[in-house]
Design a protein around this motif. Structure first.
Motif, short mmCIF file in Angstrom:
data_model
loop_
_atom_site.label_atom_id
_atom_site.label_comp_id
_atom_site.label_asym_id
_atom_site.label_seq_id
_atom_site.Cartn_x
_atom_site.Cartn_y
_atom_site.Cartn_z
N PHE A 1 5.01 -5.14 15.43
CA PHE A 1 3.99 -5.01 14.40
C PHE A 1 2.59 -5.40 14.89
O PHE A 1 1.60 -4.72 14.59
N ASP A 2 2.50 -6.50 15.67
CA ASP A 2 1.19 -6.97 16.11
C ASP A 2 0.57 -6.07 17.17
O ASP A 2 -0.62 -6.18 17.47
N GLU A 3 1.36 -5.16 17.74
CA GLU A 3 0.85 -4.25 18.76
C GLU A 3 0.28 -2.95 18.18
O GLU A 3 -0.38 -2.20 18.88
N VAL A 4 0.56 -2.70 16.92
CA VAL A 4 0.18 -1.42 16.31
C VAL A 4 -1.31 -1.41 16.00
O VAL A 4 -1.81 -2.27 15.26
N ASP A 5 -2.01 -0.44 16.55
CA ASP A 5 -3.44 -0.32 16.31
C ASP A 5 -3.71 -0.02 14.83
O ASP A 5 -2.94 0.69 14.17
N GLU A 6 -4.79 -0.57 14.31
CA GLU A 6 -5.12 -0.39 12.89
C GLU A 6 -5.23 1.09 12.53
O GLU A 6 -4.77 1.52 11.47
N LYS A 7 -5.81 1.87 13.41
CA LYS A 7 -5.97 3.30 13.14
C LYS A 7 -4.61 3.98 12.97
O LYS A 7 -4.43 4.85 12.11
N VAL A 8 -3.63 3.54 13.77
CA VAL A 8 -2.30 4.15 13.72
C VAL A 8 -1.61 3.82 12.40
O VAL A 8 -1.09 4.71 11.72
N TRP A 9 -1.58 2.53 12.03
CA TRP A 9 -0.84 2.19 10.81
C TRP A 9 -1.55 2.66 9.54
O TRP A 9 -0.91 3.00 8.56
N MET A 10 -2.89 2.71 9.60
CA MET A 10 -3.61 3.23 8.45
C MET A 10 -3.33 4.73 8.26
O MET A 10 -3.23 5.23 7.14
N GLU A 11 -3.20 5.43 9.38
CA GLU A 11 -2.87 6.86 9.32
C GLU A 11 -1.50 7.07 8.71
O GLU A 11 -1.29 7.97 7.89
N ILE A 12 -0.53 6.23 9.09
CA ILE A 12 0.82 6.32 8.55
C ILE A 12 0.81 6.09 7.04
O ILE A 12 1.46 6.80 6.27
N VAL A 13 0.06 5.09 6.60
CA VAL A 13 -0.05 4.79 5.17
C VAL A 13 -0.70 5.95 4.42
O VAL A 13 -0.23 6.36 3.36
N LYS A 14 -1.76 6.50 4.99
CA LYS A 14 -2.48 7.60 4.32
C LYS A 14 -1.58 8.83 4.18
O LYS A 14 -1.57 9.47 3.12
N VAL A 15 -0.83 9.14 5.22
CA VAL A 15 -0.02 10.36 5.19
C VAL A 15 1.25 10.15 4.35
O VAL A 15 1.51 10.89 3.40
N ASN A 16 2.05 9.16 4.73
CA ASN A 16 3.37 8.99 4.12
C ASN A 16 3.31 8.48 2.68
O ASN A 16 4.13 8.88 1.85
N LEU A 17 2.36 7.60 2.41
CA LEU A 17 2.29 6.97 1.10
C LEU A 17 1.28 7.67 0.19
O LEU A 17 1.63 8.21 -0.86
N GLU A 18 0.02 7.69 0.62
CA GLU A 18 -1.02 8.28 -0.22
C GLU A 18 -0.83 9.79 -0.38
O GLU A 18 -0.98 10.33 -1.48
N GLY A 19 -0.51 10.48 0.71
CA GLY A 19 -0.36 11.93 0.65
C GLY A 19 0.73 12.34 -0.33
O GLY A 19 0.53 13.22 -1.18
N THR A 20 1.89 11.69 -0.22
CA THR A 20 3.00 12.00 -1.13
C THR A 20 2.62 11.74 -2.58
O THR A 20 2.93 12.53 -3.48
#
Length: 304
Positions: free
Chosen positions: A141-160
């Motif tokens: 978790f601490d290795e994940v770049d902010e841009k990467v996890w924010m993109e996942i949230v935007k697509v998987n959560l917000e997009g749906t």
């Protein structure tokens, strides 16, 4: 005369065996014998997100073969044109509209406007929320770049969420519709998905969203469902699990979509492909601690 405790144990054992037998029979019927619903009764159009690859593309083909017109949503306009042409050549009697929108970078409200414009004159009866992204590789978790996890949230959560919200008003007016959200075994089948934490968490949201909407709108004639696949031979599976080809327990997107179509309109949550259900059954028999350790070891191997 047998002791009372032995009689009680025997009765409880019989009840347990009876319940498991009924569950097995229900699974066999739903998986292999239950007739699929006529999806055209929900409406003449279907909207599919993430429609240019993998499961989304396979669902689009299956829905077209059932005679539904299509609205295909994806971020790559060239791929959309290609997939649209391929399906149109196979099923020339249907209409196909395309919407190019990148859920990871484009403004969400802009995407909703484009989708609302596309469905304005279309009777969208079926929605397949398939769009989804994950990590580029296994990471703590601490290795994940902010841009990467924010993109996942935007697509998987917000997009749906946004797309579901866009199609609901029309379904409510017509008092019919089917919403299928593609979840993941990473959030349901196993207790944890280490080194892909944000991805699993967003898919758990999709599962809970689907279950709640199922209860909210069932009496309105709208069937909401979360389909929970395990590994399917897609580009996403290739990235996450290094899966390069299909097998007995890893179906092709086409085989998965064919099974998935048969389940639309029934359960709030399902695992449509038969071998995925078998894996889920065995996974539930194992202790959580053992599954956690197994998933962590797999993630670490893929990370290295």
């Amino acid at each position: 005369m047998q002791p009372t405790w032995l009689i009680l144990v025997s009765i409880l054992g019989f009840i347990s065996l009876f319940k498991h037998s009924i569950s097995l029979l229900k699974w066999v019927f739903a998986t292999f014998f239950r007739a699929p619903k006529n999806l055209k009764k929900y409406g003449s159009w279907a909207l599919i997100t993430g429609a240019t690859d993998g499961i989304g593309k396979a669902f689009a083909r299956q829905l077209a073969r059932q005679g539904l017109n299509l609205i295909l949503v994806s971020r790559n306009s060239d791929k959309l044109e290609t997939v649209s042409s391929e399906i149109q050549a196979e099923v020339p009697n249907i209409k196909i509209n395309i919407v190019a929108h990148d859920f990871s970078t484009d403004d969400a409200s802009k995407g909703v406007e484009l989708i609302e414009e596309a469905i304005n004159e279309a009777e969208v009866g079926v929605l397949i929320n398939n769009v989804g992204v994950t990590y580029p590789r296994a990471m703590f978790f601490d290795e994940v770049d902010e841009k990467v996890w924010m993109e996942i949230v935007k697509v998987n959560l917000e997009g749906t969420t946004w797309v579901t919200r866009a199609v609901l008003p029309g379904m409510l007016r017509r008092k019919r519709g089917a919403i299928v959200n593609i979840g993941s075994g990473a959030s349901v089948v196993v207790p944890s998905h280490p080194l892909y934490t944000i991805y699993a968490a967003t898919k758990a949201y999709v599962d809970q969203l689907s279950r709640s909407l199922y209860v909210e709108y069932k009496l309105c004639g709208i069937d909401v469902q979360c389909q929970v696949p395990l590994y399917v031979a897609t580009n996403l599976a290739s990235k996450v699990a290094l899966i390069e080809k299909s097998s007995l327990f890893v179906p092709t997107p086409e085989d998965y979509a064919e099974a998935g179509i048969r389940h639309i309109g029934y359960e709030a949550r399902c695992t449509p492909y038969w071998s995925h259900s078998v894996q889920w059954c065995f996974a539930r028999l194992l202790p959580d601690a053992l599954l956690d350790a197994w998933r962590l070891s797999i993630g670490i191997r893929r990370r290295n």
